[in-house]
Design an enzyme around this catalytic site. Structure first.
Site, short mmCIF file in Angstrom:
data_model
loop_
_atom_site.label_atom_id
_atom_site.label_comp_id
_atom_site.label_asym_id
_atom_site.label_seq_id
_atom_site.Cartn_x
_atom_site.Cartn_y
_atom_site.Cartn_z
N LYS A 71 5.28 4.34 12.83
CA LYS A 71 4.43 3.86 13.93
C LYS A 71 5.22 3.81 15.23
CE LYS A 71 1.40 1.33 10.80
NZ LYS A 71 1.36 0.18 9.91
N THR B 242 -6.16 11.25 4.26
CA THR B 242 -5.38 11.40 3.03
C THR B 242 -4.07 10.62 3.18
OG1 THR B 242 -4.35 13.46 3.78
CG2 THR B 242 -6.41 13.68 2.57
N VAL C 226 -1.72 3.34 14.19
CA VAL C 226 -0.81 2.26 14.61
C VAL C 226 -1.59 0.95 14.72
CG1 VAL C 226 0.78 1.44 16.40
CG2 VAL C 226 0.64 3.88 15.91
N LYS D 260 -0.54 9.00 9.34
CA LYS D 260 0.56 8.92 10.31
C LYS D 260 1.46 10.16 10.29
CE LYS D 260 0.11 4.25 9.08
NZ LYS D 260 0.06 3.73 7.73
N GLY E 263 -5.60 -3.76 -0.74
CA GLY E 263 -5.76 -2.48 -0.04
C GLY E 263 -4.95 -2.39 1.24
N GLY F 197 -6.07 -2.83 6.04
CA GLY F 197 -7.31 -3.21 5.35
C GLY F 197 -8.38 -2.16 5.58
N1 HSE Z 1 0.25 0.01 4.84
C1 HSE Z 1 -0.01 -0.18 6.24
C2 HSE Z 1 0.32 -1.62 6.60
C3 HSE Z 1 -1.44 0.15 6.51
O1 HSE Z 1 0.46 -2.44 5.68
O2 HSE Z 1 0.44 -1.94 7.77
C4 HSE Z 1 -1.80 0.23 7.95
O3 HSE Z 1 -1.06 1.19 8.64
#
Ligand code: HSE
Length: 330
Positions: free
Chosen positions: A213, A84, A140, A113, A195, A307
Site C-alpha cells: 500500500k 483476484t 489502499v 494491489k 474476511g 472487510g
Molecule cells: N488484508 C487487508 C487488510 C485487506 O487486512 O488490511 C485490505 O487491504
C-alpha cells in the site's frame, strides 16, 4: 444507461459487490463472473441469488469450461472488476487480465494491489491512450477514499508526509491481543474468519500488504517509481505477547505504522509503541492515516480498512465514478 460488469474473483470483496448489487439499485448488471475454478456468462445479466446459492453449495460459481481469461477476452462488459488475490512479486494473472481488458476497450476497476504496485505507470498510460478509466481506490485503506482524496481533492497541496495504520488484519490482531488477552494465533484466526486477511495471511502479518500500500501511494500520489524492495519492512509476526504487556504498563500500546516522507525518499513500516490517546490508536479492523500538507495543514482519516462490504464500498465508488463520466456528469 445500464453498465455491464464482469467480475473476476468471488472471495470476500466479490461477494460484497454482488450483495450490494442485490440490495441497492445501482444501475448495473453483472454479465459475467469467474472464480478460481469456474465461470458464468449471461449477456442479459446473471441471476445473482442463484449465483450466490450455487457458489455456497458447490464452491464454484459456474462451469469449469469458462475461465477468467475466457471472460476477459470474450464476455460482453463495460467494466472489468478485477478482485483476484494479490501476487506481490509477479502481479499475475491479474495484470494480464487488466491489460487485455484495456486493450479490448473496457474500463477496469481493481481491488488487487499487485498490478497497481508493480505496473501502475504502464497500466495508467494504456488506459489513457485508449480513453479509458483505470481505478483502484480499494487497494489502499479499504473504505477510506484516500487515493481520490490525495490525488484530486488535495491536488493543490504539496503532500509532505503520510503515516498511519494501513492493515486492518494486524490492527485487529493487536487490538484483540491487548484488550482481550487473545494469543496471536487466536486473533489471526478470528481476522481470517471475519474476511479481513489476505488469501495468504502471511502477507498481512509480515507487513507485505501494508508495504504494498505504501508503494501504491508513493507511485500514484507522488508519481514515484518504487517497488516493494524499496520499503523497509518489519511485520508483527515476531512480536511477543510480553512486548504488548510492557507497552500496556506505560499506558501505551503497539500499532503497525507505515510512513512516507517523499522529500527524503523514506518508505518504512514497523510496529511502534504509541500512547493510547494518540489518534493512530484505533481499534479492530480500522485504519487511520495522518497526512501533512502545505495548504490544508494536517488531516486525519479513519475508517474500516478491511472487510467485504467496506472494500466493496470503495470498488462501487470507482464503478459509479466511471458511470458518471460516461454519462457526461462529474
Ligand atoms: N488484508 C487487508 C487488510 C485487506 O487486512 O488490511 C485490505 O487491504
Amino acid at each position: 444507461m445500464v453498465l455491464r460488469l464482469a467480475l473476476l474473483g468471488m472471495g470476500a470483496v466479490g461477494r460484497g459487490i454482488i450483495q450490494a448489487a442485490l440490495e441497492k439499485d445501482l444501475g448495473l448488471i453483472i454479465t459475467a463472473v469467474a472464480d478460481s475454478r469456474s465461470g458464468c456468462i449471461d449477456p442479459n445479466g446473471l441471476n445473482l441469488p442463484e449465483l450466490l446459492d450455487r457458489k455456497d453449495k458447490t464452491g464454484m460459481c459456474g462451469d469449469t469450461g469458462i475461465s477468467a481469461e475466457t471472460i476477459v477476452k470474450t464476455a460482453p462488459y463495460d467494466i472489468l472488476v478485477e478482485m483476484t488475490p494479490t501476487d506481490a512479486r509477479s502481479g499475475e494473472p491479474a495484470t494480464s487480465y487488466i491489460r487485455d481488458a484495456l486493450q479490448r476497450g473496457s474500463h477496469v476497476v481493481t481491488s488487487n494491489k499487485g498490478p497497481v504496485a508493480l505496473h501502475y505507470h504502464e497500466l495508467a498510460s494504456l488506459a489513457k491512450k485508449n480513453h479509458l478509466q483505470f481505478r483502484f481506490e480499494a487497494t489502499v485503506a479499504g473504505a477510506i477514499p484516500i487515493l481520490q482524496t490525495l490525488i484530486h481533492n488535495l491536488g493543490g497541496n504539496e503532500i509532505l508526509s503520510l503515516y498511519g495504520v494501513l492493515n486492518g488484519t494486524c490492527n485487529y490482531i493487536l487490538t484483540r491481543m491487548a484488550e482481550e488477552g487473545l494469543t496471536y494465533k487466536q486473533a489471526l484466526d478470528e481476522a481470517r474468519t471475519l474476511g479481513y486477511a489476505e488469501a495468504d495471511p502471511t502477507y498481512d502479518v509480515k507487513g507485505i500488504d501494508a508495504a504494498i500500500k505504501l508503494v501504491i501511494l508513493a507511485n500514484t500520489v507522488w508519481k514515484k517509481n518504487i517497488c516493494l524492495d524499496d520499503v523497509d519492512v518489519t511485520g508483527i509476526d515476531l512480536l511477543t505477547e510480553e512486548a504488548l504487556r510492557l507497552a500496556e504498563q506505560q499506558d501505551a500500546t503497539i500499532r503497525l505504522i507505515g510512513e512516507i516522507i517523499p522529500g527524503d525518499n523514506i518508505y518504512r513500516l514497523c510496529p511502534r509503541i504509541i500512547p493510547k490517546d494518540h489518534p493512530l490508536v484505533v481499534q479492530g479492523s480500522l485504519n487511520a492515516i495522518i497526512v501533512r500538507t502545505d495548504l490544508a495543514g494536517d488531516l486525519l482519516f479513519v475508517g474500516k480498512g478491511a472487510g467485504s462490504r467496506e472494500t466493496a464500498s470503495a470498488v462501487i465508488g470507482d464503478i459509479l465514478s466511471i458511470r458518471d463520466i460516461h454519462a457526461g456528469g462529474n
